[in-house]
Design a protein around this motif. Sequence first.
Motif, PDB file in Angstrom:
ATOM      1  N   UNK A 193       0.893  -1.126  -0.055  1.00 44.17           N
ATOM      2  CA  UNK A 193       0.259   0.010   0.080  1.00 44.17           C
ATOM      3  C   UNK A 193       0.888   1.358  -0.214  1.00 44.17           C
ATOM      4  N   UNK A 194       0.432   2.215  -0.414  1.00 50.67           N
ATOM      5  CA  UNK A 194       1.180   3.633  -0.670  1.00 50.67           C
ATOM      6  C   UNK A 194       0.778   4.416   0.727  1.00 50.67           C
ATOM      7  N   UNK A 195       1.534   5.459   0.998  1.00 45.63           N
ATOM      8  CA  UNK A 195       1.242   6.014   2.408  1.00 45.63           C
ATOM      9  C   UNK A 195      -0.124   6.543   2.607  1.00 45.63           C
ATOM     10  N   UNK A 196      -0.911   6.995   1.665  1.00 43.11           N
ATOM     11  CA  UNK A 196      -2.417   7.330   1.795  1.00 43.11           C
ATOM     12  C   UNK A 196      -3.051   6.072   2.424  1.00 43.11           C
ATOM     13  N   UNK A 197      -2.722   5.102   1.786  1.00 38.73           N
ATOM     14  CA  UNK A 197      -3.587   3.622   1.996  1.00 38.73           C
ATOM     15  C   UNK A 197      -3.182   3.400   3.514  1.00 38.73           C
ATOM     16  N   UNK A 198      -1.790   3.592   3.740  1.00 39.70           N
ATOM     17  CA  UNK A 198      -1.499   3.107   5.113  1.00 39.70           C
ATOM     18  C   UNK A 198      -2.065   3.758   6.399  1.00 39.70           C
ATOM     19  N   UNK A 199      -2.223   5.097   5.744  1.00 34.75           N
ATOM     20  CA  UNK A 199      -2.919   5.995   6.782  1.00 34.75           C
ATOM     21  C   UNK A 199      -4.519   5.661   6.811  1.00 34.75           C
ATOM     22  N   UNK A 200      -5.040   5.232   5.920  1.00 30.53           N
ATOM     23  CA  UNK A 200      -6.574   4.810   5.878  1.00 30.53           C
ATOM     24  C   UNK A 200      -6.443   3.474   6.562  1.00 30.53           C
ATOM     25  N   UNK A 201      -5.542   2.539   6.385  1.00 32.23           N
ATOM     26  CA  UNK A 201      -5.521   1.400   7.202  1.00 32.23           C
ATOM     27  C   UNK A 201      -5.654   1.735   8.723  1.00 32.23           C
ATOM     28  N   UNK A 202      -4.721   2.414   9.252  1.00 30.45           N
ATOM     29  CA  UNK A 202      -4.901   2.795  10.593  1.00 30.45           C
ATOM     30  C   UNK A 202      -5.943   3.654  11.148  1.00 30.45           C
ATOM     31  N   UNK A 203      -6.464   4.377  10.363  1.00 33.89           N
ATOM     32  CA  UNK A 203      -7.650   4.866  10.630  1.00 33.89           C
ATOM     33  C   UNK A 203      -8.880   4.153  10.866  1.00 33.89           C
ATOM     34  N   UNK A 247      -0.076  -8.154  24.224  1.00 35.41           N
ATOM     35  CA  UNK A 247       1.299  -7.350  23.941  1.00 35.41           C
ATOM     36  C   UNK A 247       1.553  -7.151  22.507  1.00 35.41           C
ATOM     37  N   UNK A 248       1.011  -8.156  21.693  1.00 38.72           N
ATOM     38  CA  UNK A 248       1.146  -8.081  20.114  1.00 38.72           C
ATOM     39  C   UNK A 248      -0.010  -7.315  19.574  1.00 38.72           C
ATOM     40  N   UNK A 249      -0.700  -6.616  20.381  1.00 37.46           N
ATOM     41  CA  UNK A 249      -1.950  -5.788  19.688  1.00 37.46           C
ATOM     42  C   UNK A 249      -1.799  -5.081  18.525  1.00 37.46           C
ATOM     43  N   UNK A 250      -2.336  -5.475  17.343  1.00 40.84           N
ATOM     44  CA  UNK A 250      -1.877  -5.124  16.097  1.00 40.84           C
ATOM     45  C   UNK A 250      -2.297  -3.428  15.876  1.00 40.84           C
ATOM     46  N   UNK A 251      -3.135  -3.069  16.700  1.00 36.78           N
ATOM     47  CA  UNK A 251      -3.588  -1.752  16.400  1.00 36.78           C
ATOM     48  C   UNK A 251      -2.652  -0.588  17.203  1.00 36.78           C
ATOM     49  N   UNK A 252      -2.121  -0.945  18.264  1.00 34.12           N
ATOM     50  CA  UNK A 252      -1.057  -0.096  19.211  1.00 34.12           C
ATOM     51  C   UNK A 252       0.240  -0.475  18.042  1.00 34.12           C
ATOM     52  N   UNK A 253       0.439  -1.522  17.753  1.00 32.50           N
ATOM     53  CA  UNK A 253       1.733  -1.926  16.928  1.00 32.50           C
ATOM     54  C   UNK A 253       1.854  -1.035  15.626  1.00 32.50           C
ATOM     55  N   UNK A 254       0.702  -1.143  14.707  1.00 37.33           N
ATOM     56  CA  UNK A 254       0.779  -0.169  13.637  1.00 37.33           C
ATOM     57  C   UNK A 254       0.690   1.246  13.929  1.00 37.33           C
ATOM     58  N   UNK A 255       0.057   1.815  14.806  1.00 38.41           N
ATOM     59  CA  UNK A 255      -0.079   3.050  15.434  1.00 38.41           C
ATOM     60  C   UNK A 255       1.475   3.633  15.488  1.00 38.41           C
ATOM     61  N   UNK A 256       2.057   2.685  16.243  1.00 39.35           N
ATOM     62  CA  UNK A 256       3.562   3.114  16.792  1.00 39.35           C
ATOM     63  C   UNK A 256       4.481   3.454  15.384  1.00 39.35           C
ATOM     64  N   UNK A 257       4.251   2.153  14.485  1.00 34.23           N
ATOM     65  CA  UNK A 257       4.975   2.210  13.196  1.00 34.23           C
ATOM     66  C   UNK A 257       4.924   3.298  12.265  1.00 34.23           C
ATOM     67  N   UNK A 300       1.985   9.780  10.466  1.00 35.89           N
ATOM     68  CA  UNK A 300       0.794  10.299  11.253  1.00 35.89           C
ATOM     69  C   UNK A 300       1.517  10.967  12.335  1.00 35.89           C
ATOM     70  N   UNK A 301       0.679  12.223  13.134  1.00 31.99           N
ATOM     71  CA  UNK A 301       1.190  12.733  14.094  1.00 31.99           C
ATOM     72  C   UNK A 301       0.175  13.072  15.315  1.00 31.99           C
ATOM     73  N   UNK A 302       0.269  13.842  15.961  1.00 30.95           N
ATOM     74  CA  UNK A 302      -0.284  13.911  17.318  1.00 30.95           C
ATOM     75  C   UNK A 302      -1.941  14.726  16.850  1.00 30.95           C
ATOM     76  N   UNK A 303      -1.761  15.491  15.954  1.00 27.90           N
ATOM     77  CA  UNK A 303      -3.093  16.290  15.524  1.00 27.90           C
ATOM     78  C   UNK A 303      -3.890  14.957  14.608  1.00 27.90           C
TER      79      UNK A 303
END
Length: 308
Positions: free
Chosen positions: A17-27, A266-276, A283-286
């Motif tokens: 996926x490109x960067x826009x898709x990565x952000x969409x995945x996380x969102x 500990x292997x939570x995919x949501x927190x892991x991908x957010x950190x990545x 992605x940033x704080x905003x």
Amino acid sequence: MKSESEYASEYGYETEPDDDTRRLLLRHMLVARGIDEEARRLQKQGALDLWPSCQGQEAAQVGSALAVGPDPTVVPSYREHAVALLRGVTPEELFSQWAGRTFCGWDPYRLRFFPYTMVLATQTLHAVGYSIGQRLQGREDFVVVYIGDGATSEGDMSEAMNLAAVESASVLFVCQNNGWAISKPAEEQMRTSVAERARGFGIESVRVPGSDPETVFSACSRAAAHIRGERAPYLVEIQVGRIQGHTTSDAQELYRSADDIARTRAADPVTAYAARLSGLGLVDTAWFDAVDAEVRESGERLTKEYVG
């Protein structure tokens, strides 16, 4: 055997996926997690009759749903909340069925997302039959059906895979293998993987980890390209973790060790991908604050409607 790049070129899909898709995945993963948490709170307050959590399976669901796109018809089991939300089902529409207010709170034809199925594996036969029926009418026949590892032990699943293979049905079987059929561990259900069993019916298949949505996205993109190009079924087995119990009333501590539960969380995919993505500067704080505000607003609406 074709290389990955040759296969991608022939069938026209993105291996990453490109960067826009990565952000969409996380969102979508964050929204699904937030809505799931709200549902668990409401169920404990008696506002929802039942809630089978999808926590730990967000990467598998979002990665697969984004990969196939909006055109295929989706036939879910009963835990595909992230897929439902991504497809346009509102939290209010989703919760209405679990509150016993309606059989299906959304328009399944408009959203191309069928009602949930509580009886294990029956939806696999529905999916294959629907695909064949659509083809006979000259319509889009690509169908995605979701099942869990426990459902693959049902006879309906074997019948569905055999029929899909014989009739070359355009069906993508997505198995989210969380290792447990309620309290029955997967190693006591089968002596081989679900992916290997599918190949026994003549269905191409692959087994991938469900900890990374990008891995799932790539695998399901390839599967979708195969189905569209070869007009043949495909199965993707995704190994996921089950963070919460089978349902909100399930005490998983009675059959799972504390270490097993701790490792999964500990292997939570949501927190892991957010950190990545945060570490990559995508992605940033905003950005996180905007997603949190969206989830919080939905939660407030739902609390007001169901609790008052």
